[in-house]
Structures are given as structure tokens and as C-alpha cells.
Design a protein around this motif. Structure first.
Motif, PDB file in Angstrom:
ATOM      1  N   GLY A  61       0.805  -1.220   0.000  1.00 12.96           N
ATOM      2  CA  GLY A  61       0.000   0.000   0.000  1.00 12.96           C
ATOM      3  C   GLY A  61       0.838   1.271   0.000  1.00 12.96           C
ATOM      4  N   ARG A  62       2.157   1.146   0.077  1.00 17.18           N
ATOM      5  CA  ARG A  62       3.051   2.304   0.030  1.00 17.18           C
ATOM      6  C   ARG A  62       3.550   2.455  -1.401  1.00 17.18           C
ATOM      7  NH1 ARG A  62       6.325   3.443   5.050  1.00 17.18           N
ATOM      8  NH2 ARG A  62       5.971   5.498   4.184  1.00 17.18           N
ATOM      9  N   ARG A  63       4.051   3.627  -1.725  1.00 11.17           N
ATOM     10  CA  ARG A  63       4.520   3.924  -3.081  1.00 11.17           C
ATOM     11  C   ARG A  63       6.022   3.675  -3.223  1.00 11.17           C
ATOM     12  NH1 ARG A  63       0.700   6.186  -6.041  1.00 11.17           N
ATOM     13  NH2 ARG A  63      -1.005   7.230  -4.990  1.00 11.17           N
ATOM     14  N   ALA A  64       6.393   3.219  -4.412  1.00  9.44           N
ATOM     15  CA  ALA A  64       7.814   3.095  -4.736  1.00  9.44           C
ATOM     16  C   ALA A  64       8.349   4.511  -4.923  1.00  9.44           C
ATOM     17  CB  ALA A  64       8.008   2.277  -6.000  1.00  9.44           C
ATOM     18  N   ARG A  65       9.373   4.865  -4.179  1.00 10.46           N
ATOM     19  CA  ARG A  65       9.950   6.213  -4.284  1.00 10.46           C
ATOM     20  C   ARG A  65      10.778   6.380  -5.549  1.00 10.46           C
ATOM     21  NH1 ARG A  65      12.033   7.710   1.776  1.00 10.46           N
ATOM     22  NH2 ARG A  65      10.004   8.443   2.471  1.00 10.46           N
ATOM     23  N   VAL A  66      11.337   5.297  -6.023  1.00  9.48           N
ATOM     24  CA  VAL A  66      12.200   5.289  -7.211  1.00  9.48           C
ATOM     25  C   VAL A  66      11.814   4.078  -8.063  1.00  9.48           C
ATOM     26  CG1 VAL A  66      14.139   6.428  -6.047  1.00  9.48           C
ATOM     27  CG2 VAL A  66      13.972   3.945  -6.000  1.00  9.48           C
ATOM     28  N   PRO A  67      12.234   4.023  -9.313  1.00  9.09           N
ATOM     29  CA  PRO A  67      11.973   2.814 -10.103  1.00  9.09           C
ATOM     30  C   PRO A  67      12.687   1.627  -9.458  1.00  9.09           C
ATOM     31  CG  PRO A  67      12.695   4.617 -11.511  1.00  9.09           C
ATOM     32  CD  PRO A  67      12.901   5.056 -10.099  1.00  9.09           C
ATOM     33  N   LEU A  68      12.012   0.489  -9.377  1.00  8.20           N
ATOM     34  CA  LEU A  68      12.580  -0.705  -8.764  1.00  8.20           C
ATOM     35  C   LEU A  68      12.685  -1.813  -9.805  1.00  8.20           C
ATOM     36  CD1 LEU A  68      10.438  -0.619  -5.479  1.00  8.20           C
ATOM     37  CD2 LEU A  68      12.762   0.238  -5.812  1.00  8.20           C
ATOM     38  N   VAL A  69      13.747  -2.575  -9.735  1.00  8.76           N
ATOM     39  CA  VAL A  69      14.028  -3.609 -10.720  1.00  8.76           C
ATOM     40  C   VAL A  69      13.617  -4.978 -10.188  1.00  8.76           C
ATOM     41  CG1 VAL A  69      15.862  -4.699 -12.077  1.00  8.76           C
ATOM     42  CG2 VAL A  69      15.950  -2.253 -11.601  1.00  8.76           C
ATOM     43  N   GLY A  70      12.915  -5.737 -11.015  1.00  4.08           N
ATOM     44  CA  GLY A  70      12.501  -7.085 -10.644  1.00  4.08           C
ATOM     45  C   GLY A  70      13.687  -7.941 -10.249  1.00  4.08           C
ATOM     46  N   GLY A  71      13.530  -8.709  -9.172  1.00  5.17           N
ATOM     47  CA  GLY A  71      14.593  -9.580  -8.691  1.00  5.17           C
ATOM     48  C   GLY A  71      15.488  -8.939  -7.649  1.00  5.17           C
ATOM     49  N   ALA A  72      15.366  -7.606  -7.461  1.00  4.76           N
ATOM     50  CA  ALA A  72      16.199  -6.904  -6.479  1.00  4.76           C
ATOM     51  C   ALA A  72      15.580  -7.005  -5.089  1.00  4.76           C
ATOM     52  CB  ALA A  72      16.346  -5.437  -6.874  1.00  4.76           C
ATOM     53  N   LEU A  73      16.441  -7.057  -4.079  1.00  2.00           N
ATOM     54  CA  LEU A  73      15.973  -7.048  -2.705  1.00  2.00           C
ATOM     55  C   LEU A  73      15.379  -5.676  -2.407  1.00  2.00           C
ATOM     56  CD1 LEU A  73      19.017  -8.785  -0.972  1.00  2.00           C
ATOM     57  CD2 LEU A  73      16.843  -9.816  -1.629  1.00  2.00           C
ATOM     58  N   LEU A  74      14.297  -5.631  -1.640  1.00  5.90           N
ATOM     59  CA  LEU A  74      13.637  -4.377  -1.295  1.00  5.90           C
ATOM     60  C   LEU A  74      14.309  -3.763  -0.074  1.00  5.90           C
ATOM     61  CD1 LEU A  74      11.274  -2.438  -1.937  1.00  5.90           C
ATOM     62  CD2 LEU A  74       9.895  -3.780  -0.328  1.00  5.90           C
ATOM     63  N   ALA A  75      14.715  -2.505  -0.182  1.00  8.14           N
ATOM     64  CA  ALA A  75      15.324  -1.773   0.928  1.00  8.14           C
ATOM     65  C   ALA A  75      14.277  -0.843   1.536  1.00  8.14           C
ATOM     66  CB  ALA A  75      16.515  -0.965   0.430  1.00  8.14           C
ATOM     67  N   PRO A  76      14.357  -0.581   2.838  1.00  3.89           N
ATOM     68  CA  PRO A  76      13.341   0.247   3.501  1.00  3.89           C
ATOM     69  C   PRO A  76      13.161   1.634   2.882  1.00  3.89           C
ATOM     70  CG  PRO A  76      14.781  -0.787   5.122  1.00  3.89           C
ATOM     71  CD  PRO A  76      15.354  -1.081   3.764  1.00  3.89           C
ATOM     72  N   GLY A  77      14.221   2.284   2.449  1.00  9.46           N
ATOM     73  CA  GLY A  77      14.136   3.631   1.899  1.00  9.46           C
ATOM     74  C   GLY A  77      13.539   3.717   0.513  1.00  9.46           C
ATOM     75  N   GLN A  78      13.263   2.569  -0.110  1.00  7.48           N
ATOM     76  CA  GLN A  78      12.734   2.577  -1.474  1.00  7.48           C
ATOM     77  C   GLN A  78      11.227   2.738  -1.527  1.00  7.48           C
ATOM     78  OE1 GLN A  78      14.447  -1.191  -2.710  1.00  7.48           O
ATOM     79  NE2 GLN A  78      15.981  -0.103  -3.924  1.00  7.48           N
ATOM     80  N   VAL A  79      10.549   2.710  -0.376  1.00  6.69           N
ATOM     81  CA  VAL A  79       9.103   2.889  -0.330  1.00  6.69           C
ATOM     82  C   VAL A  79       8.760   4.023   0.618  1.00  6.69           C
ATOM     83  CG1 VAL A  79       8.549   0.496  -0.910  1.00  6.69           C
ATOM     84  CG2 VAL A  79       8.824   1.132   1.462  1.00  6.69           C
ATOM     85  N   GLY A  80       7.637   4.677   0.347  1.00  4.43           N
ATOM     86  CA  GLY A  80       7.209   5.785   1.193  1.00  4.43           C
ATOM     87  C   GLY A  80       5.829   6.254   0.801  1.00  4.43           C
ATOM     88  N   ALA A  81       5.507   7.452   1.252  1.00  2.00           N
ATOM     89  CA  ALA A  81       4.190   8.016   0.986  1.00  2.00           C
ATOM     90  C   ALA A  81       4.080   8.558  -0.433  1.00  2.00           C
ATOM     91  CB  ALA A  81       3.888   9.117   1.996  1.00  2.00           C
ATOM     92  N   SER A  82       5.215   8.941  -1.026  1.00  2.00           N
ATOM     93  CA  SER A  82       5.172   9.497  -2.374  1.00  2.00           C
ATOM     94  C   SER A  82       6.446   9.136  -3.123  1.00  2.00           C
ATOM     95  CB  SER A  82       5.026  11.026  -2.321  1.00  2.00           C
ATOM     96  OG  SER A  82       6.158  11.599  -1.684  1.00  2.00           O
ATOM     97  N   ALA A  83       6.384   9.297  -4.430  1.00  2.00           N
ATOM     98  CA  ALA A  83       7.551   9.030  -5.271  1.00  2.00           C
ATOM     99  C   ALA A  83       8.531  10.183  -5.154  1.00  2.00           C
ATOM    100  CB  ALA A  83       7.122   8.856  -6.727  1.00  2.00           C
ATOM    101  N   GLU A  84       9.786   9.873  -5.247  1.00  2.00           N
ATOM    102  CA  GLU A  84      10.836  10.893  -5.230  1.00  2.00           C
ATOM    103  C   GLU A  84      11.670  10.756  -6.496  1.00  2.00           C
ATOM    104  OE1 GLU A  84      12.969  10.589  -1.552  1.00  2.00           O
ATOM    105  OE2 GLU A  84      11.185  10.998  -0.379  1.00  2.00           O
ATOM    106  N   PHE A  85      10.960  10.562  -7.595  1.00  2.00           N
ATOM    107  CA  PHE A  85      11.642  10.351  -8.863  1.00  2.00           C
ATOM    108  C   PHE A  85      10.910  11.102  -9.945  1.00  2.00           C
ATOM    109  CE2 PHE A  85      12.949   8.105 -12.662  1.00  2.00           C
ATOM    110  CZ  PHE A  85      14.283   7.912 -12.415  1.00  2.00           C
ATOM    111  N   PRO A  86      11.531  11.793 -10.806  1.00  2.00           N
ATOM    112  CA  PRO A  86      12.968  11.949 -10.883  1.00  2.00           C
ATOM    113  C   PRO A  86      13.496  12.810  -9.736  1.00  2.00           C
ATOM    114  CG  PRO A  86      11.891  13.253 -12.589  1.00  2.00           C
ATOM    115  CD  PRO A  86      10.826  12.492 -11.881  1.00  2.00           C
TER     116      PRO A  86
END
Length: 189
Positions: A61-86
Motif C-alpha cells: 500500500g506504500r509507493r515506490a519512491r524510485v523505479p525498482l528492478v525485478g529480482g532486487a531485494l527491497l530496501a526500507p528507503g525505497q518505499v514511502g508516501a510518495s515518489a521521489e523520482f525523478p
């Protein structure tokens, strides 16, 4: 012999300490709200910097802050309330790249230079533009996405993350060509 047995036992204990963590099931764009089908669980020897499977409910239910690549481990800072990309100071520019205008195996994350095509009018210079603008260097950026042609022989859409200051100039390129640069950053066009 006793030393070997003790060493083997220690190695087996360290290797055996695996944790269930979350990994991306497929590529996810920045801003995408994570759903159960976006994640899967794997066991790895990791302690910090990744989201444990037990925390699955905190990232759904949280948003991906940056583009994430399939197969990569999920890090805590990669999700949040809004995207930070670009990121601040950068923009994404989509280029229609004709066949032969980019390597066939071009993929996300590659460092590239986008240059004018062979017709020599690649800057799309506007009448009255100074010599300095029409002789501008190629744009250097990072591939954010590659979309296959919609029809046979049609152009591929290559999205590149460039500095915002170069985005307007990038959007005016005629028949752009994409050149992959070395990953060490030592060489630029």
C-alpha cells in the motif's frame, strides 16, 4: 582433524543463518503502489538494509519512491508516501529512436549519451539561436526505460534521465542516436 571439524561447524552456522526477505517480483515504476503480487519472499544471508518478510504489511500500500528492478531485494528507503523520482534537478525525456539508433540490448540503468542523428540537424535549433546552442554537446544521462516498437520497423521509445537544464535541448533532437558509455564514468563525449 578437530580444527577442521570446528571450522566446518562455524561455517555451516554462518551459512545456515538465512533470513526471509522481500524481493521485487517484477519491475515497478516510481510512484507505483505496492500490491501483494509485486513482492515475493526469498531466503538470503542478510542482516541489515533489506525489508524482512515479517514486515510485508508495512510496505504493502506504500509507493515506490524510485523505479525498482525485478529480482532486487527491497530496501526500507525505497518505499514511502510518495515518489521521489525523478530526483531534484533531473527530468525524464522520451526519445523515439529509429532502428540502428541504439544498441539492440539497451537496458535500464545504462549510462548513455544522446546525440543528433546523421542528418546533422539534431539540435532542432530555432531561428535566431546562437552558435553556442546549435553546437551544444550531447546529453549524458541514465536509461530509465526502453519500450519495444509498436510496429515492425518502428522506433523504440527510450526514456533517459537527464539534468533538467538539458531537458529542453534533449526534446528538440532530431533522429536521436543513443550511445552506451563506460560505467566507470572516465570517458564522456
Amino acid at each position: 582433524m578437530v580444527v577442521s571439524a570446528v571450522g566446518f561447524t562455524l561455517v555451516a552456522q554462518v551459512i545456515g543463518e538465512r533470513t526471509q526477505v522481500l524481493v521485487l517480483a517484477h519491475d515497478v515504476s516510481a510512484g507505483h503502489v505496492l500490491k501483494p503480487g509485486d513482492l515475493r519472499v526469498v531466503q538470503v544471508a542478510a542482516e541489515e538494509g533489506v525489508v524482512p518478510a515479517t514486515d510485508r504489511g508495512t510496505v504493502l500500500g506504500r509507493r515506490a519512491r524510485v523505479p525498482l528492478v525485478g529480482g532486487a531485494l527491497l530496501a526500507p528507503g525505497q518505499v514511502g508516501a510518495s515518489a521521489e523520482f525523478p530526483p531534484k534537478g533531473f527530468s525524464q525525456v522520451a526519445f523515439a529512436v529509429e532502428q540502428g539508433g541504439a544498441p539492440p540490448d539497451l537496458s535500464k540503468g545504462e549510462r548513455v549519451a544522446v546525440v543528433p542523428g546523421p542528418d546533422g540537424t539534431g539540435t532542432g535549433a530555432v531561428q535566431g539561436a546562437g552558435e553556442e546552442e546549435s553546437a551544444a554537446p550531447p546529453m549524458v544521462g541514465t536509461v530509465a526505460g526502453v519500450r519495444a516498437p509498436e510496429s515492425a520497423g518502428g522506433p523504440r521509445v527510450v526514456t533517459v534521465l537527464v539534468e533538467t537544464a538539458a531537458a529542453r535541448r534533449a526534446a528538440r533532437l532530431d533522429h536521436p542516436h543513443v550511445v552506451v558509455l563506460p560505467t566507470d564514468g572516465g570517458e564522456s563525449p
